[in-house]
Structures are given as C-alpha cells and as structure tokens.
Design an enzyme around this catalytic site. Structure first.
Site, PDB file in Angstrom:
ATOM      1  N   HIS A 181    -105.764  14.065 -11.705  1.00 32.12           N
ATOM      2  CA  HIS A 181    -104.729  14.075 -12.739  1.00 32.12           C
ATOM      3  C   HIS A 181    -105.221  13.249 -13.930  1.00 32.12           C
ATOM      4  CE1 HIS A 181    -101.013  12.912 -14.756  1.00 32.12           C
ATOM      5  NE2 HIS A 181    -100.498  14.009 -14.240  1.00 32.12           N
ATOM      6  N   ASP A 304     -94.730  19.493 -13.568  1.00 34.75           N
ATOM      7  CA  ASP A 304     -95.023  18.196 -14.180  1.00 34.75           C
ATOM      8  C   ASP A 304     -93.737  17.432 -14.501  1.00 34.75           C
ATOM      9  OD1 ASP A 304     -96.679  16.139 -14.867  1.00 34.75           O
ATOM     10  OD2 ASP A 304     -97.322  16.954 -16.786  1.00 34.75           O
TER      11      ASP A 304
HETATM   12  C1  1DF Z   1     -97.417  12.750 -19.841  1.00 33.43           C
HETATM   13  C2  1DF Z   1     -97.939  13.947 -19.397  1.00 33.43           C
HETATM   14  C3  1DF Z   1     -97.366  11.660 -18.963  1.00 33.43           C
HETATM   15  C4  1DF Z   1     -98.429  14.063 -18.132  1.00 33.43           C
HETATM   16  C5  1DF Z   1     -97.839  11.800 -17.670  1.00 33.43           C
HETATM   17  O1  1DF Z   1     -97.880  10.759 -16.783  1.00 33.43           O
HETATM   18  C6  1DF Z   1     -98.297  13.032 -17.208  1.00 33.43           C
HETATM   19  C7  1DF Z   1     -96.945  12.635 -21.196  1.00 33.43           C
HETATM   20  C8  1DF Z   1     -97.812   9.444 -17.274  1.00 33.43           C
HETATM   21  O2  1DF Z   1     -96.399  13.604 -21.738  1.00 33.43           O
HETATM   22  O3  1DF Z   1     -97.132  11.566 -21.762  1.00 33.43           O
HETATM   23  O4  1DF Z   1     -98.534  13.193 -15.928  1.00 33.43           O
HETATM   24  N1  1DF Z   1     -99.078  15.265 -17.784  1.00 33.43           N
HETATM   25  O5  1DF Z   1     -99.563  15.456 -16.678  1.00 33.43           O
HETATM   26  O6  1DF Z   1     -99.276  16.111 -18.698  1.00 33.43           O
HETATM   27 MN    MN Z   2     -98.765  15.156 -14.874  1.00 30.58          MN
END
Ligand code: 1DF
Ligand code: MN
Length: 346
Positions: A181, A304
C-alpha cells in the site's frame, strides 16, 4: 437468486494505540512527508493540509458501527481490513514490532466476531525482519488472518533490499500475499511531490509504489521468490500502462550491463507475481484495460474506505463493462483465492 457477494479488499482501519503513537510522531522532529497527512488525521490542531476537515479518524477507528451500517446499506458483504498507512513503519523497530502485534490481535478479534463480514491483512515491522517473520507466522497461523500489508518504503528502503528478505521468504512459505500500500514518498523521492496537494493520493502515492514495484522486478527479487504474490491498489499504480516500455527498456539495460540479469522479463514477473485492486480508480476504461492487460484472475475490487466513499465504488463495479463471470471474479472470486477467504456455501 441471491445477489453477488461483494468483498472489498483495501479497507483501512486503526486502533487508538497506533493513532496516539502517530500523533506523537507528528509532534516530533521527523521531516518526513507522511507528517503532512498524519497531522490532518491524528493531530487536527496542528493541521496545515486541510485534511483535518475530512475527519477520517472516526471512520478509521470505527469498524463495527457506522462502517457495518454502510456495508449493509450498500450491499458490501465483507471488508478485508488493513491497518491504515503509514502503518507501523514510522516507529522505531521495537515500537513497530509491538504495535503490529497489538493491531493484529485486535484485527483477529474483530474478524472472529464477524467471520463473514471482516477479514484482515496483518501488519509487520520490516525493520525488524526476523521478528516480523515470526509475527507473520503467528498472523497466518493462530490469528487466522488472510495476508499482509506493508506501506511501501521503510526509512527510505525498499523490499528489493536483501535485509528485508526474511519477510518475503515468510510470505512465500505461508502462501500469503503482501499488499504493498502507499505511504508518502521517501525523503529521497519527495522533492517535487510536495506542492499543490500532489504528495498523497493525487500523484505521490502512485509514484512511490510504482517505483517500489519496478525496483523489485528489476532487482530480480522474483527469481529468489518465484511464488511470492504482491498485491497493489489503485488499478496497479499505473504499471499496467507502462509495462511494455518497462520491459523493453529493462531488456536493453540488461543487454548493456546497466541492470541485473533476470530469469524472466519484467512483463513476465508482473503477470506472474502481481495482482491489483481497483481502489480509488472508478474509471471503466482503466478497468477494462487492466483486465485485458493482466488477465481477469489478477484484478480485485476494493473501495479504499474511509478515504473513498462506499456507494460510488459499488455503483462503479455494478455498472462496469465486464461480463457477469468477470464481475464474479472481481467482486469476490479472486479475493477468496488470493486472500484465503472461505467461499460461501451454495
Ligand atoms: C489517502 C488515500 C490516504 C489512500 C490513505 O491512507 C490511503 C488520501 C492514509 O486520500 O490521503 O490509503 N489511498 O490508498 O489512496
Ligand atoms: Mn488506501
């Protein structure tokens, strides 16, 4: 006729102990780019990013309340939960090892309380690889979890570095997939990613994880661990679109001695060792392309949550330009196979 089972595979949660420890980190001296987002989530008073207004923390700490209510409302059968980014990788190795075990215990408890609603990816501390390997065995054994999550780099180092190979060896031996991730780009990668909100999901996360994937393939990691499965989100972090060029240019680099010799081509590793999920890319053309490129066995649905809302992610997959048998694989068949989730009895 019952409707199709829906298993979402990149679903974030946290526990109060990890949230408190991350708040302490953002108040400390680290200059890492993760601090921007972590301030917004864990230390609203010091937020400079605007993230605080999104109130993600409530959604992360809640598993059995509002989340389950929305899952019922939108027909989401199961969340494959994982400790949210940056996981335990900003902590020192001892703290990271302890907090990974604690988070895994909590995760296993919630999965045991709701065996058809929640499954879980276990955390581990890559910077203590021998202890990590033991935790990985505990997670897949007594805890009954479903695979692993790692949030890209650890202190600016990537899984092509042999110091982390105890973890890769454990995952391969356990037949358990590692989900790579994103977290914010490492200190050595972050320069031009810091402006205009580009640091996180808009662009920086994909650059970070895509770079990680190419490093692993080009280093020959999958010659050493041929059965290792890596899962990535965000429709493959742009690699499906780039893989032809990566393959061509890597073979040229190998021929002139700029890249290590590998047994297979980059495209062959990508096909054999990676699966991808749809998280946060609700674009029917990108989905169709990804399936045609990597094969229907290698694409899984995800939301997500809580970073992406549930309802549109379901609407996207319900309406996606795929056959009904493909939809079955996207929505649950591949997740059951890759993450050891028991199929429902007919
Ligand atoms: C965000 C996106 C934050 C994802 C995440 O974890 C995350 C974001 C802190 O939009 O800031 O898992 N993502 O997987 O795209
Ligand atoms: Mn994510």
């Amino acid at each position: 006729m019952t409707r199709m089972r829906r298993i979402a595979t990149e679903e974030a949660f946290s526990v109060p102990e990890v949230a408190h420890a991350l708040r302490d980190i953002v108040r400390g001296p680290s200059s890492s780019l993760d601090k921007l987002l972590c301030r917004g989530i864990y230390d609203a008073e010091t937020d400079e990013s605007g993230y605080a207004s999104m109130n993600f923390l409530d959604g992360l700490l809640d598993v059995e309340g509002e989340r389950l209510r929305q899952m019922d409302q939108y027909g989401v059968d199961m969340h494959l939960l994982s400790l949210t980014a940056p996981g335990v990788q900003m902590f020192d190795a001892d703290t990271a090892t302890d907090l990974a075990a604690l988070a895994n215990d909590r995760l296993a408890e919630v999965c045991a309380r709701h065996p058809t609603r929640f499954a879980g990816l276990a955390s581990f501390a890559p910077h203590s690889p021998k202890r990590a390997a033991r935790e990985m065995e505990r997670a897949m054994g007594p805890l009954g979890l479903n695979g692993f999550i790692v949030n890209s780099h650890t202190n600016g180092e990537y899984l092509d570095d042999p110091k982390y190979w105890d973890c890769l060896e454990a995952a391969e031996a356990l037949n358990a997939c590692i989900y790579i991730h994103p977290r914010a780009a490492s200190d050595t990668l972050k320069g031009p990613l810091q402006d205009y909100g580009m640091d996180s999901a808009m662009w920086g996360y994909g650059v970070e994880v895509g770079t990680h994937m190419v490093r692993m393939m080009a280093a020959g990691v999958f010659d050493r661990f041929p059965k290792l499965k890596i899962c990535v989100g965000h429709m493959g972090e742009a690699i499906p679109f780039w893989i032809w060029r990566i393959t061509f240019m890597n073979s040229r680099a190998q021929a002139i001695g700029r890249a290590p010799k590998t047994e297979l081509t980059m495209a062959e590793y990508f096909q054999r060792n990676f699966v991808l999920t749809t998280s946060g890319v609700e674009d029917p053309l990108a989905l169709r392309y990804a399936i045609d490129k990597v094969g229907i066995d290698n694409v899984l649905w995800s939301i997500d949550y809580p970073y992406q809302p549930m309802e549109p992610a379901v609407a996207f997959m319900d309406a996606a330009p795929v056959s009904e048998s493909e939809r079955h694989q996207l929505y649950h068949g591949n997740a059951e196979r890759i993450f050891h989730i028991a199929p429902l009895a007919d």
